[in-house]
Design an enzyme around this catalytic site. Structure first.
Site, PDB file in Angstrom:
ATOM      1  N   THR A  86       0.966  -1.129  -0.056  1.00  0.00           N
ATOM      2  CA  THR A  86      -0.022   0.049  -0.185  1.00  0.00           C
ATOM      3  C   THR A  86       0.976   1.147  -0.040  1.00  0.00           C
ATOM      4  O   THR A  86       1.760   1.569   0.901  1.00  0.00           O
ATOM      5  CB  THR A  86      -0.968   0.059   1.250  1.00  0.00           C
ATOM      6  OG1 THR A  86      -1.708  -1.149   1.338  1.00  0.00           O
ATOM      7  CG2 THR A  86      -2.053   1.324   1.329  1.00  0.00           C
ATOM      8  N   LYS A 161      -7.944   1.552  -3.393  1.00  0.00           N
ATOM      9  CA  LYS A 161      -7.863   1.080  -1.993  1.00  0.00           C
ATOM     10  C   LYS A 161      -7.756   2.128  -0.932  1.00  0.00           C
ATOM     11  O   LYS A 161      -8.597   2.030  -0.049  1.00  0.00           O
ATOM     12  CB  LYS A 161      -6.089   0.662  -1.878  1.00  0.00           C
ATOM     13  CG  LYS A 161      -5.713   0.552  -0.401  1.00  0.00           C
ATOM     14  CD  LYS A 161      -5.658  -0.863   0.163  1.00  0.00           C
ATOM     15  CE  LYS A 161      -4.977  -0.887   1.544  1.00  0.00           C
ATOM     16  NZ  LYS A 161      -5.400  -2.200   2.068  1.00  0.00           N
ATOM     17  N   LYS A 236      -2.329   4.899   8.522  1.00  0.00           N
ATOM     18  CA  LYS A 236      -1.371   5.169   7.151  1.00  0.00           C
ATOM     19  C   LYS A 236      -2.357   5.315   5.898  1.00  0.00           C
ATOM     20  O   LYS A 236      -2.062   6.017   5.084  1.00  0.00           O
ATOM     21  CB  LYS A 236      -0.623   4.043   6.866  1.00  0.00           C
ATOM     22  CG  LYS A 236       0.127   3.733   5.652  1.00  0.00           C
ATOM     23  CD  LYS A 236       0.663   2.498   5.510  1.00  0.00           C
ATOM     24  CE  LYS A 236       1.420   2.423   3.963  1.00  0.00           C
ATOM     25  NZ  LYS A 236       2.234   0.985   3.808  1.00  0.00           N
TER      26      LYS A 236
HETATM   27  P1  NAD Z   1       6.073  -5.924   7.331  1.00  0.00           P
HETATM   28  O1  NAD Z   1       6.962  -4.423   7.907  1.00  0.00           O
HETATM   29  O2  NAD Z   1       5.702  -6.923   8.251  1.00  0.00           O
HETATM   30  O3  NAD Z   1       6.857  -6.150   6.084  1.00  0.00           O
HETATM   31  C1  NAD Z   1       7.653  -5.410   5.203  1.00  0.00           C
HETATM   32  C2  NAD Z   1       9.023  -6.294   4.765  1.00  0.00           C
HETATM   33  O4  NAD Z   1       9.591  -5.563   4.022  1.00  0.00           O
HETATM   34  C3  NAD Z   1       9.972  -6.564   6.167  1.00  0.00           C
HETATM   35  O5  NAD Z   1      10.248  -8.063   6.451  1.00  0.00           O
HETATM   36  C4  NAD Z   1      11.004  -5.655   5.746  1.00  0.00           C
HETATM   37  O6  NAD Z   1      12.434  -6.379   6.380  1.00  0.00           O
HETATM   38  C5  NAD Z   1      10.942  -5.460   4.433  1.00  0.00           C
HETATM   39  N1  NAD Z   1      11.908  -4.693   3.698  1.00  0.00           N
HETATM   40  C6  NAD Z   1      12.010  -3.333   3.951  1.00  0.00           C
HETATM   41  N2  NAD Z   1      12.850  -2.719   3.127  1.00  0.00           N
HETATM   42  C7  NAD Z   1      13.326  -3.485   2.183  1.00  0.00           C
HETATM   43  C8  NAD Z   1      14.176  -3.488   1.346  1.00  0.00           C
HETATM   44  N3  NAD Z   1      14.836  -2.430   0.894  1.00  0.00           N
HETATM   45  N4  NAD Z   1      14.262  -4.632   0.531  1.00  0.00           N
HETATM   46  C9  NAD Z   1      13.899  -5.840   0.793  1.00  0.00           C
HETATM   47  N5  NAD Z   1      13.112  -6.133   1.749  1.00  0.00           N
HETATM   48  C10 NAD Z   1      12.595  -4.814   2.708  1.00  0.00           C
HETATM   49  O7  NAD Z   1       4.821  -5.041   6.740  1.00  0.00           O
HETATM   50  P2  NAD Z   1       3.534  -5.792   6.260  1.00  0.00           P
HETATM   51  O8  NAD Z   1       2.674  -5.839   7.346  1.00  0.00           O
HETATM   52  O9  NAD Z   1       3.981  -7.245   5.658  1.00  0.00           O
HETATM   53  O10 NAD Z   1       2.688  -4.923   5.238  1.00  0.00           O
HETATM   54  C11 NAD Z   1       3.358  -4.857   3.697  1.00  0.00           C
HETATM   55  C12 NAD Z   1       2.571  -3.817   2.866  1.00  0.00           C
HETATM   56  O11 NAD Z   1       1.281  -4.351   3.009  1.00  0.00           O
HETATM   57  C13 NAD Z   1       2.468  -2.192   3.536  1.00  0.00           C
HETATM   58  O12 NAD Z   1       2.534  -1.590   2.402  1.00  0.00           O
HETATM   59  C14 NAD Z   1       1.128  -2.542   4.158  1.00  0.00           C
HETATM   60  O13 NAD Z   1       0.511  -1.227   4.191  1.00  0.00           O
HETATM   61  C15 NAD Z   1       0.374  -3.296   3.177  1.00  0.00           C
HETATM   62  N6  NAD Z   1      -0.722  -4.077   3.969  1.00  0.00           N
HETATM   63  C16 NAD Z   1      -0.843  -4.625   5.322  1.00  0.00           C
HETATM   64  C17 NAD Z   1      -1.639  -5.045   5.692  1.00  0.00           C
HETATM   65  C18 NAD Z   1      -1.588  -5.957   7.154  1.00  0.00           C
HETATM   66  O14 NAD Z   1      -2.627  -6.076   7.727  1.00  0.00           O
HETATM   67  N7  NAD Z   1      -0.519  -6.158   7.682  1.00  0.00           N
HETATM   68  C19 NAD Z   1      -2.922  -5.261   5.239  1.00  0.00           C
HETATM   69  C20 NAD Z   1      -3.131  -4.892   3.970  1.00  0.00           C
HETATM   70  C21 NAD Z   1      -1.850  -4.175   3.130  1.00  0.00           C
END
Ligand code: NAD
EC number: 1.1.1.31
Length: 290
Positions: A86, A161, A236
């Site tokens: 997102t 979204k 967010k």
């Molecule tokens: P998270 O922080 O658990 O995962 C993000 C991952 O990206 C981490 O493991 C981090 O180490 C990795 N990362 C960061 N920088 C990086 C780089 N340069 N190269 C490679 N990896 C890198 O977050 P999440 O909960 O998995 O969410 C991910 C996305 O999905 C976000 O944009 C969030 O808004 C969206 N989202 C989350 C949810 C939810 O319920 N958690 C629901 C819908 C959408």
């Protein structure tokens, strides 16, 4: 298919593992840990070498732009680049243009459904980008999700979204403040639910995710307001909606107020880590005028 999956956090890891379990060859990269069950790559660029589809699931638009700049030159010419994070609409359009300048088709494909939906392969995908790229990625969306909607050109997925979640944030606050008002008026919460759930006050926030404990189907309210969908993630999305509204000169006063209320809740009132429906106990604790 050969799939590169970059960003293996709370959402990315179960999504990538579902693709691997369905028989795809998934190479993963994350700056933190790479779960067992995937082929581990030493960098994002190494992960995408030979990929038919590269998927990213990253925290925000700045990180997406950095990762995209690294992987787009390393992608095979036939590959599809599919970002499921997102992020702001501008970042989605910018990375798509960067890919298209190299002849690579790009999709913005944010999801709803949360970590439970990711684990169960029941996410909803909202997708922007060319129809041919959507057709390539559709079988993967079918593994990771229950529904995928092609919303239009690049940026349309992120736009859908944030518009959806702006409705959700506003209706959740309205539902919570109505229950808090009912309390002050001595109106039984169950009676308000019985009336509003079949009247014009009905919404998903009320009937599928009721913020009042013990009323309606089971929801985070019945579990001490543990998320669910955390208040800081709602904040967010509401801030992304406000950023898009400012950039496109749209008037969104209710969205702006919802963003400000969730900002106060998360940053000043202990709401971080609580479900976004915990706006109800927030309102019941407050008194105006004394
Ligand atoms: P998270 O922080 O658990 O995962 C993000 C991952 O990206 C981490 O493991 C981090 O180490 C990795 N990362 C960061 N920088 C990086 C780089 N340069 N190269 C490679 N990896 C890198 O977050 P999440 O909960 O998995 O969410 C991910 C996305 O999905 C976000 O944009 C969030 O808004 C969206 N989202 C989350 C949810 C939810 O319920 N958690 C629901 C819908 C959408």
């Amino acid at each position: 298919m050969n799939i590169a999956f970059i960003g293996l956090g709370n959402m990315g890891a179960p999504m990538a593992l579902n693709l691997a379990a369905a028989g795809h060859n998934v190479t993963g990269y994350d700056t933190a840990t790479i779960p067992a069950g995937l082929t581990a790559a030493s960098s994002a660029a190494a992960a995408v070498a030979g990929a038919d589809v590269a998927i990213t699931m990253l925290p925000n638009g700045d990180i997406l732009r950095r990762v995209a700049a690294e992987i787009i030159p390393a992608l095979p010419a036939h590959a599809v680049f599919c970002d499921c994070s997102t992020v702001d609409v501008d970042s989605a359009r910018t990375v798509a243009a960067l890919a298209e300048a190299r002849g690579i088709a790009a999709l913005d494909a944010p999801v709803s459904g949360g970590t439970a939906g990711a684990a169960a392969g029941r996410l909803t995908f909202m997708v922007g980008g060319p129809a041919s790229a959507f057709a390539t990625a559709e079988p993967l969306f079918a593994i990771m999700g229950a529904k995928a909607v092609h919303c239009g050109p690049s940026g349309a997925g992120q736009s859908a979204k944030i518009c959806n979640n702006m409705i959700l944030g506003v209706t959740m606050i309205a539902t919570c403040e109505a229950f808090a008002l009912a309390d002050r008026l001595g109106l039984d919460r169950q009676k308000l639910f019985d009336v509003a759930s079949t009247s014009s006050g009905q919404s998903w926030s009320l009937t599928s995710y009721c913020p009042a404990p013990g009323i309606g189907p089971a929801s985070p309210a019945d579990n001490g307001y543990r998320p669910g969908f955390a208040a800081e993630l709602m904040l967010k999305d509401l801030l992304l909606a406000q950023q898009a509204a400012t950039a496109s000169h749209a008037e969104t006063p209710m969205g702006a107020l919802a963003a400000e209320l969730y900002r106060q809740f998360v940053e000043e009132e202990g709401g971080k880590g609580m479900d976004f429906s915990a706006m109800l106990p927030r309102f019941t604790k407050r008194h105006i005028g004394h």
